[in-house]
Design a protein around this motif. Sequence first.
Motif, PDB file in Angstrom:
ATOM      1  N   PHE A  40       7.942  26.723 -15.288  1.00  6.91           N
ATOM      2  CA  PHE A  40       7.058  25.780 -14.605  1.00  6.91           C
ATOM      3  C   PHE A  40       7.699  25.209 -13.355  1.00  6.91           C
ATOM      4  N   VAL A  41       8.963  24.789 -13.444  1.00 10.94           N
ATOM      5  CA  VAL A  41       9.628  24.125 -12.323  1.00 10.94           C
ATOM      6  C   VAL A  41       9.986  25.112 -11.220  1.00 10.94           C
ATOM      7  N   SER A  42      10.515  26.267 -11.586  1.00 10.82           N
ATOM      8  CA  SER A  42      11.055  27.195 -10.589  1.00 10.82           C
ATOM      9  C   SER A  42      10.030  28.191 -10.055  1.00 10.82           C
ATOM     10  N   ILE A  43       8.959  28.451 -10.808  1.00  6.91           N
ATOM     11  CA  ILE A  43       8.009  29.483 -10.395  1.00  6.91           C
ATOM     12  C   ILE A  43       6.627  28.903 -10.109  1.00  6.91           C
ATOM     13  N   ILE A  44       6.075  28.164 -11.063  1.00  5.83           N
ATOM     14  CA  ILE A  44       4.696  27.701 -10.931  1.00  5.83           C
ATOM     15  C   ILE A  44       4.557  26.636  -9.848  1.00  5.83           C
ATOM     16  N   LEU A  45       5.429  25.625  -9.862  1.00  2.65           N
ATOM     17  CA  LEU A  45       5.320  24.550  -8.871  1.00  2.65           C
ATOM     18  C   LEU A  45       5.416  25.050  -7.429  1.00  2.65           C
ATOM     19  N   PRO A  46       6.373  25.933  -7.081  1.00  2.00           N
ATOM     20  CA  PRO A  46       6.375  26.449  -5.700  1.00  2.00           C
ATOM     21  C   PRO A  46       5.106  27.204  -5.331  1.00  2.00           C
ATOM     22  N   SER A 106       0.826  -1.209   0.000  1.00  2.00           N
ATOM     23  CA  SER A 106       0.000   0.000   0.000  1.00  2.00           C
ATOM     24  C   SER A 106       0.858   1.256   0.000  1.00  2.00           C
ATOM     25  N   SER A 107       1.985   1.221   0.693  1.00  2.00           N
ATOM     26  CA  SER A 107       2.877   2.384   0.725  1.00  2.00           C
ATOM     27  C   SER A 107       3.485   2.645  -0.653  1.00  2.00           C
ATOM     28  N   VAL A 108       3.974   1.586  -1.301  1.00  2.00           N
ATOM     29  CA  VAL A 108       4.537   1.742  -2.644  1.00  2.00           C
ATOM     30  C   VAL A 108       3.468   2.222  -3.614  1.00  2.00           C
ATOM     31  N   LEU A 109       2.293   1.635  -3.525  1.00  2.00           N
ATOM     32  CA  LEU A 109       1.187   2.024  -4.398  1.00  2.00           C
ATOM     33  C   LEU A 109       0.829   3.493  -4.199  1.00  2.00           C
ATOM     34  N   THR A 110       0.702   3.921  -2.952  1.00  2.00           N
ATOM     35  CA  THR A 110       0.275   5.290  -2.662  1.00  2.00           C
ATOM     36  C   THR A 110       1.329   6.306  -3.058  1.00  2.00           C
ATOM     37  N   VAL A 111       2.573   6.084  -2.642  1.00  2.00           N
ATOM     38  CA  VAL A 111       3.640   7.062  -2.907  1.00  2.00           C
ATOM     39  C   VAL A 111       3.893   7.195  -4.410  1.00  2.00           C
ATOM     40  N   THR A 112       3.989   6.082  -5.115  1.00  2.00           N
ATOM     41  CA  THR A 112       4.258   6.137  -6.555  1.00  2.00           C
ATOM     42  C   THR A 112       3.094   6.771  -7.303  1.00  2.00           C
ATOM     43  N   SER A 113       1.884   6.397  -6.953  1.00  2.00           N
ATOM     44  CA  SER A 113       0.713   6.956  -7.624  1.00  2.00           C
ATOM     45  C   SER A 113       0.606   8.458  -7.396  1.00  2.00           C
ATOM     46  N   ILE A 114       0.802   8.891  -6.165  1.00  2.00           N
ATOM     47  CA  ILE A 114       0.698  10.316  -5.853  1.00  2.00           C
ATOM     48  C   ILE A 114       1.776  11.106  -6.587  1.00  2.00           C
ATOM     49  N   THR A 115       2.984  10.571  -6.665  1.00  2.00           N
ATOM     50  CA  THR A 115       4.059  11.265  -7.384  1.00  2.00           C
ATOM     51  C   THR A 115       3.697  11.469  -8.848  1.00  2.00           C
ATOM     52  N   LEU A 116       3.209  10.426  -9.503  1.00  2.00           N
ATOM     53  CA  LEU A 116       2.818  10.543 -10.903  1.00  2.00           C
ATOM     54  C   LEU A 116       1.616  11.462 -11.082  1.00  2.00           C
ATOM     55  N   ILE A 117       0.665  11.380 -10.168  1.00  2.00           N
ATOM     56  CA  ILE A 117      -0.532  12.230 -10.264  1.00  2.00           C
ATOM     57  C   ILE A 117      -0.163  13.704 -10.164  1.00  2.00           C
ATOM     58  N   VAL A 118       0.666  14.053  -9.193  1.00  2.00           N
ATOM     59  CA  VAL A 118       1.049  15.461  -9.006  1.00  2.00           C
ATOM     60  C   VAL A 118       1.828  15.970 -10.208  1.00  2.00           C
ATOM     61  N   LEU A 119       2.781  15.193 -10.705  1.00  2.00           N
ATOM     62  CA  LEU A 119       3.586  15.637 -11.835  1.00  2.00           C
ATOM     63  C   LEU A 119       2.740  15.800 -13.095  1.00  2.00           C
ATOM     64  N   LEU A 120       1.959  14.790 -13.427  1.00  2.00           N
ATOM     65  CA  LEU A 120       1.171  14.843 -14.653  1.00  2.00           C
ATOM     66  C   LEU A 120       0.066  15.890 -14.566  1.00  2.00           C
ATOM     67  N   ALA A 121      -0.654  15.921 -13.429  1.00  2.00           N
ATOM     68  CA  ALA A 121      -1.769  16.860 -13.295  1.00  2.00           C
ATOM     69  C   ALA A 121      -1.287  18.304 -13.304  1.00  2.00           C
ATOM     70  N   SER A 122      -0.172  18.592 -12.656  1.00  2.00           N
ATOM     71  CA  SER A 122       0.332  19.964 -12.628  1.00  2.00           C
ATOM     72  C   SER A 122       0.763  20.424 -14.013  1.00  2.00           C
ATOM     73  N   MET A 123       1.410  19.561 -14.778  1.00  2.00           N
ATOM     74  CA  MET A 123       1.826  19.946 -16.129  1.00  2.00           C
ATOM     75  C   MET A 123       0.626  20.159 -17.046  1.00  2.00           C
ATOM     76  N   VAL A 124      -0.339  19.241 -16.983  1.00  2.00           N
ATOM     77  CA  VAL A 124      -1.528  19.382 -17.822  1.00  2.00           C
ATOM     78  C   VAL A 124      -2.329  20.618 -17.424  1.00  2.00           C
TER      79      VAL A 124
END
Length: 272
Positions: free
Chosen positions: A179-185, A71-89
């Motif tokens: 995006f990386v230095s301004i928007i994400l923070p 569950s930890s691997v599932l949650t951490v990996t999924s959340i990482t991909l969700i945040v990266l993909l959703a923020s870029m889109v």
Amino acid sequence: MASVWIDAIGLVLLGIFFVVPFIFIVLTAAKTRQEAALFQFTWPSQFQLFQNIQDVAVFGNYRMFRAMWNSSVLTVTSITLIVLLASMVAYVMQRRQDRAASIAGTVILAGLIIPPAVVPTIFLLQWLHIYKTLFGLILIEVAFALPFATITLRTFMTTIPREIDEAAIIDGASPTRVFVSIILPLLRPAIITLIVVSSVAIYNDFANPLYFLPGEENVTVQLTLFSFISQFTSQWNLLFANVVLITLPPLILYIFFQRQIVAGMTAGAVKG
């Protein structure tokens, strides 16, 4: 004076609907097997909460620890991909005002409304040879959570002035650097909200691991509830102790990040 009574009534209702059931769960988890089967809201004659939790932890050759790891691997990996993909889109969709962004918004909204189909998804995972794998379930969780995450971040991003992007580009920053230095923070409150809400949902997910990740080695924390209940006999004290054990991580996460959750939920409503 009326507002005081309204607040008091709200606290009472909150206690009835949330606190009282949790107290009942803890009390039942602290009882013996015979007392727990009565389902009475009483203090246990023999308080053995920690013993029951220990029995749950060692059950099935320490099956709970394997489930928590999965569950930890599932949650951490999924959340990482969700945040990266959703923020870029969300960044591209909010900054662009053309037909492509409108079509992408419609597709994402459809993904939020249309319910998922289990059987075709299983056929697709089998065709990709990732059925019954943690990687396949991670992709499923990301796909199901991405529409909500994208809409949430896009709404919050309306509070970030477009002039910040233009000023950075004039200074020589590339779109990726902006995006990386301004928007994400600047997205930090919304990202924290998204992390907490989505991680609790993925961690507590029961249906998706049941459908897409069957097997003894692939067990997650929610599927361990099957260990103490059956058609003819059930160990309700161990079942409720299991509930207490798997409830603690998301509860602690919410307690530490409740202020950020409220800030992220309300900030997007300021504008747009």
